[in-house]
Design a protein around this motif. Structure first.
Motif, mmCIF file in Angstrom:
data_model
loop_
_atom_site.group_PDB
_atom_site.id
_atom_site.type_symbol
_atom_site.label_atom_id
_atom_site.label_comp_id
_atom_site.label_asym_id
_atom_site.label_seq_id
_atom_site.Cartn_x
_atom_site.Cartn_y
_atom_site.Cartn_z
ATOM 1 N N ALA A 55 -45.832 -52.398 -51.906
ATOM 2 C CA ALA A 55 -46.984 -51.786 -51.231
ATOM 3 C C ALA A 55 -47.347 -52.668 -50.049
ATOM 4 O O ALA A 55 -47.647 -53.855 -50.221
ATOM 5 C CB ALA A 55 -48.163 -51.661 -52.186
ATOM 6 N N SER A 56 -47.294 -52.102 -48.855
ATOM 7 C CA SER A 56 -47.628 -52.886 -47.673
ATOM 8 C C SER A 56 -49.124 -53.166 -47.627
ATOM 9 O O SER A 56 -49.935 -52.367 -48.087
ATOM 10 C CB SER A 56 -47.199 -52.158 -46.396
ATOM 11 N N THR A 57 -49.463 -54.319 -47.079
ATOM 12 C CA THR A 57 -50.867 -54.652 -46.817
ATOM 13 C C THR A 57 -51.127 -54.637 -45.325
ATOM 14 O O THR A 57 -52.220 -54.291 -44.891
ATOM 15 C CB THR A 57 -51.237 -56.028 -47.410
ATOM 16 N N THR A 58 -50.120 -55.015 -44.516
ATOM 17 C CA THR A 58 -50.210 -54.925 -43.054
ATOM 18 C C THR A 58 -48.824 -54.612 -42.498
ATOM 19 O O THR A 58 -47.813 -55.004 -43.066
ATOM 20 C CB THR A 58 -50.697 -56.243 -42.404
ATOM 21 N N ALA A 95 -43.479 -55.661 -42.185
ATOM 22 C CA ALA A 95 -44.359 -55.082 -43.203
ATOM 23 C C ALA A 95 -44.616 -56.165 -44.243
ATOM 24 O O ALA A 95 -43.734 -56.506 -45.024
ATOM 25 C CB ALA A 95 -43.718 -53.860 -43.850
ATOM 26 N N ALA A 96 -45.811 -56.734 -44.208
ATOM 27 C CA ALA A 96 -46.206 -57.704 -45.234
ATOM 28 C C ALA A 96 -46.805 -56.915 -46.383
ATOM 29 O O ALA A 96 -47.518 -55.928 -46.169
ATOM 30 C CB ALA A 96 -47.210 -58.696 -44.666
ATOM 31 N N GLY A 97 -46.515 -57.345 -47.586
ATOM 32 C CA GLY A 97 -47.046 -56.611 -48.723
ATOM 33 C C GLY A 97 -46.753 -57.303 -50.024
ATOM 34 O O GLY A 97 -46.420 -58.493 -50.062
ATOM 35 N N LYS A 98 -46.872 -56.525 -51.094
ATOM 36 C CA LYS A 98 -46.712 -57.055 -52.439
ATOM 37 C C LYS A 98 -45.551 -56.364 -53.129
ATOM 38 O O LYS A 98 -45.508 -55.144 -53.226
ATOM 39 C CB LYS A 98 -47.994 -56.855 -53.232
ATOM 40 N N LEU A 99 -44.619 -57.193 -53.606
ATOM 41 C CA LEU A 99 -43.480 -56.704 -54.363
ATOM 42 C C LEU A 99 -43.738 -56.973 -55.838
ATOM 43 O O LEU A 99 -44.073 -58.100 -56.215
ATOM 44 C CB LEU A 99 -42.204 -57.431 -53.923
ATOM 45 N N THR A 100 -43.607 -55.931 -56.650
ATOM 46 C CA THR A 100 -43.756 -56.089 -58.095
ATOM 47 C C THR A 100 -42.388 -55.862 -58.732
ATOM 48 O O THR A 100 -41.778 -54.805 -58.581
ATOM 49 C CB THR A 100 -44.796 -55.109 -58.673
ATOM 50 N N LEU A 101 -41.938 -56.903 -59.421
ATOM 51 C CA LEU A 101 -40.625 -56.910 -60.042
ATOM 52 C C LEU A 101 -40.761 -57.596 -61.390
ATOM 53 O O LEU A 101 -41.321 -58.692 -61.478
ATOM 54 C CB LEU A 101 -39.652 -57.676 -59.130
ATOM 55 N N LYS A 102 -40.319 -56.930 -62.412
ATOM 56 C CA LYS A 102 -40.373 -57.479 -63.771
ATOM 57 C C LYS A 102 -41.822 -57.808 -64.179
ATOM 58 O O LYS A 102 -42.084 -58.768 -64.877
ATOM 59 C CB LYS A 102 -39.474 -58.712 -63.875
ATOM 60 N N GLY A 103 -42.769 -56.994 -63.681
ATOM 61 C CA GLY A 103 -44.177 -57.175 -64.028
ATOM 62 C C GLY A 103 -44.871 -58.294 -63.272
ATOM 63 O O GLY A 103 -46.029 -58.594 -63.529
ATOM 64 N N ILE A 104 -44.177 -58.917 -62.329
ATOM 65 C CA ILE A 104 -44.742 -60.025 -61.554
ATOM 66 C C ILE A 104 -44.877 -59.571 -60.107
ATOM 67 O O ILE A 104 -43.937 -59.015 -59.535
ATOM 68 C CB ILE A 104 -43.828 -61.275 -61.644
ATOM 69 N N PRO A 163 -46.052 -61.888 -52.806
ATOM 70 C CA PRO A 163 -46.024 -61.412 -51.418
ATOM 71 C C PRO A 163 -44.612 -61.500 -50.832
ATOM 72 O O PRO A 163 -43.874 -62.453 -51.121
ATOM 73 C CB PRO A 163 -46.976 -62.368 -50.696
ATOM 74 N N VAL A 164 -44.241 -60.504 -50.046
ATOM 75 C CA VAL A 164 -42.979 -60.517 -49.301
ATOM 76 C C VAL A 164 -43.238 -59.910 -47.925
ATOM 77 O O VAL A 164 -44.215 -59.184 -47.726
ATOM 78 C CB VAL A 164 -41.833 -59.735 -49.994
ATOM 79 N N THR A 165 -42.352 -60.209 -46.998
ATOM 80 C CA THR A 165 -42.402 -59.599 -45.673
ATOM 81 C C THR A 165 -41.063 -58.957 -45.392
ATOM 82 O O THR A 165 -40.026 -59.627 -45.439
ATOM 83 C CB THR A 165 -42.736 -60.640 -44.591
ATOM 84 N N ILE A 166 -41.095 -57.670 -45.116
ATOM 85 C CA ILE A 166 -39.888 -56.929 -44.768
ATOM 86 C C ILE A 166 -39.825 -56.847 -43.249
ATOM 87 O O ILE A 166 -40.754 -56.348 -42.614
ATOM 88 C CB ILE A 166 -39.898 -55.508 -45.378
ATOM 89 N N HIS A 167 -38.749 -57.345 -42.678
ATOM 90 C CA HIS A 167 -38.514 -57.241 -41.243
ATOM 91 C C HIS A 167 -37.663 -55.994 -41.042
ATOM 92 O O HIS A 167 -36.620 -55.843 -41.686
ATOM 93 C CB HIS A 167 -37.787 -58.483 -40.731
ATOM 94 N N LYS A 184 -34.359 -49.613 -40.861
ATOM 95 C CA LYS A 184 -33.366 -50.591 -41.284
ATOM 96 C C LYS A 184 -34.063 -51.934 -41.380
ATOM 97 O O LYS A 184 -34.780 -52.324 -40.448
ATOM 98 C CB LYS A 184 -32.218 -50.699 -40.282
ATOM 99 N N GLY A 185 -33.874 -52.608 -42.496
ATOM 100 C CA GLY A 185 -34.555 -53.885 -42.643
ATOM 101 C C GLY A 185 -33.973 -54.742 -43.737
ATOM 102 O O GLY A 185 -33.003 -54.371 -44.404
ATOM 103 N N SER A 186 -34.597 -55.901 -43.905
ATOM 104 C CA SER A 186 -34.176 -56.809 -44.966
ATOM 105 C C SER A 186 -35.314 -57.757 -45.308
ATOM 106 O O SER A 186 -36.262 -57.919 -44.535
ATOM 107 C CB SER A 186 -32.943 -57.613 -44.541
#
Length: 173
Positions: A98-101, A111-120, A123-127, A140-142
């Motif tokens: 879910a992006s926050t900005t 796209a800065a946001g929150k990644l939820t994986l395995k219940g945790i 924050p991550v940033t997708i370029h 297209k991003g990573s």
């Protein structure tokens, strides 16, 4: 007086529609969500996303995405089983973002946001880049994650994984 009110209302509605953010739907065939790190590589299926994005107004964008953790594929059935176990896919069948900005960064976006994986949740940033023409486009991003931060600690798990996204979209009607 009524004419002026209707005219004013029309101008406001037209003005607001000029800033309406386009909604995009993921094309069900053609997208890829791949990962690689160390000796591990593979992909996921089952991408679902709610994307509101206008390249001219990235600050108003919102990206919500999820993928089926059980869809992980490494190309080898035993590794698939180990990967599903490491993700605890039975208990946590969905990986979500879910992006926050969202902001412009040169010729691309972040796209800065929150990644939820395995219940945790971390924050991550997708370029990413967006190539759009008319009612179609491609995101297209990573981004990188440290599996240990998500309590993924099986033998052979790399210190870092890169996730690669190629997501063709069409404008919602």
């Amino acid at each position: 007086m009524k004419k002026y009110l209707w005219l004013l209302l029309g101008v406001v509605v037209l003005g607001l529609s000029a800033f309406a953010i386009a909604r995009w739907e993921v094309k069900s065939n053609g997208y890829t969500v791949k990962f690689a790190g160390g000796k591990i590589k593979g992909e996921f299926k089952g991408l679902k996303a709610d994307i509101s994005f206008d390249p001219a107004h990235p600050g108003q964008a919102k990206i919500l995405a999820s993928i089926n953790a059980n869809s992980i594929s490494t190309g080898f059935f035993i590794k698939n089983s180990h990967a599903k176990s490491a993700l605890d896919a039975e208990k946590h069948p969905t990986i979500s973002f879910a992006s926050t900005t969202v902001s412009k960064s040169g010729n691309s976006y972040r796209a800065a946001g929150k990644l939820t994986l395995k219940g945790i949740t971390k924050p991550v940033t997708i370029h990413f880049t967006f190539d759009g023409k008319g009612g179609e486009g491609v995101f297209k991003g990573s981004f990188k994650i440290a599996p240990k931060e998500f309590n993924i600690t099986r033998n052979g798990t790399p210190d870092e994984l890169t996730i690669y996204l190629n997501v063709p979209v069409t404008k919602s009607k």
